[in-house]
Structure formats: structure tokens, C-alpha cells
Design a protein around this motif. Structure first.
Motif, PDB file in Angstrom:
ATOM      1  N   LYS A   1      -3.472  -0.040  -3.537  1.00  0.00           N
ATOM      2  CA  LYS A   1      -2.192   0.713  -4.358  1.00  0.00           C
ATOM      3  C   LYS A   1      -2.482   1.217  -5.421  1.00  0.00           C
TER       4      LYS A   1
ATOM      5  N   ILE B   1       0.773  -1.129  -0.028  1.00  0.00           N
ATOM      6  CA  ILE B   1      -0.030   0.033  -0.066  1.00  0.00           C
ATOM      7  C   ILE B   1       0.811   1.282  -0.110  1.00  0.00           C
TER       8      ILE B   1
ATOM      9  N   GLN C   1       3.842   1.817  -1.267  1.00  0.00           N
ATOM     10  CA  GLN C   1       4.765   1.669  -2.595  1.00  0.00           C
ATOM     11  C   GLN C   1       4.644   3.091  -3.466  1.00  0.00           C
TER      12      GLN C   1
ATOM     13  N   PHE D   1       2.429   1.637 -11.522  1.00  0.00           N
ATOM     14  CA  PHE D   1       1.338   1.513 -10.737  1.00  0.00           C
ATOM     15  C   PHE D   1       0.057   2.137 -11.356  1.00  0.00           C
TER      16      PHE D   1
END
Length: 156
Positions: free
Chosen positions: A106, A74, A76, A129
């Protein structure tokens, strides 16, 4: 020749117009919103400037995710963007298991950071991401024990 130069100039002007500087999207309370998805989990994520508190379904991150690996997942996006402990996260997550929910959060945090600070897009995109991981569990087929595994063969 002059016609081609004019058409090239038009193409360049339209390309620079499409590469405008993105504006941050924030609501009246100064929050940015995004939806993150992973497997069957869907997370609705709001971020706002704060001290780094993460609230998931009205619980703290320590209560909701006991495993340290899930907490690391979470956090990152904040680590990659060098924004640790600068934003408070409030999210609601449904569906899937804990691992899928952590991945969905995330993804939502990364998208919300992109909405809050559009200049972070290159960093978050390079880390992967902002891309939704679309892998899902394969369905079970009839005549099979699982999706691909056959029943055990018996000679007699």
C-alpha cells in the motif's frame, strides 16, 4: 526600509521557485517505481496504465492474499485517488508477515502514484498513505518472558 523590502522580495521569489510544479517520473515503458515499507516487509512496486491487474511475486492478488481485508488495504490508494482499475501493479515483496507485506505494498503504491501523477500528492498525503508507519516489534529483554511480560511469580 528599502533593504527589508528587497530582502522580502528575494524570500518570496525563492519560495515560489521552490514551489515549482512537480514533474511525473516515469521510465521508458511508462512505469513509475517506488519502495514501500511496513514492519519488516519491503515492497518494490511498479505501476503502469492498465486494467487494474495486481501481480505480487509473480502471483495474482487472489493467490497471494487470501483474506479480503488485505486486498482492500492494497486497493485503498486507488480508491482515495479515484483511479480504480486504471493501473496495473507489479511488485515484489520480502520479509515480515502477510499484514506487514500488504501495508508495504500500500505504501509503495501510494508513493508510485505520487511519482506518476504528482497532483495526487495532496489527496494521498491527507489520507496518510505517503507516511511510513515506523512501528516495529519491541525486542525481547533478558529476565522477561516477552518484551515486557515478567515470568509468573510463585510464592512457594
Amino acid at each position: 526600509m528599502a533593504e527589508t523590502l528587497d530582502s522580502l522580495k528575494e524570500i518570496k521569489s525563492s519560495a515560489t521557485a521552490s514551489a515549482e510544479v512537480r514533474k511525473p517520473k516515469r521510465d521508458r515503458q511508462g512505469r513509475s517505481y517506488a519502495t514501500g515499507k511496513r514492519k519488516d516487509a519491503v515492497a518494490r512496486v511498479w505501476i503502469k496504465p492498465g486494467k487494474g491487474n495486481v501481480t505480487i511475486n509473480d502471483k495474482s492478488i487472489d493467490q497471494y492474499f487470501a483474506r479480503p481485508v488485505l486486498k482492500m488495504i492494497i486497493n485503498q490508494p486507488f480508491e482515495v485517488a479515484n483511479r480504480e482499475n486504471e493501473f496495473d501493479v507489479i511488485c515484489t515483496v520480502k520479509g515480515g508477515g502477510l499484514s506487514g507485506q500488504a501495508g508495504a505494498i500500500k505504501h509503495g503504491i501510494a508513493k508510485a502514484l505520487n511519482e506518476y501523477e504528482p497532483e495526487l500528492r495532496t489527496v494521498l498525503k491527507k489520507a496518510g498513505f505517503l507516511t511510513r508507519d515506523d512501528r516495529v516489534v519491541e525486542r525481547k529483554k533478558f529476565g522477561r518472558a516477552k518484551a515486557r511480560r515478567s515470568y509468573q511469580f510463585s510464592k512457594r
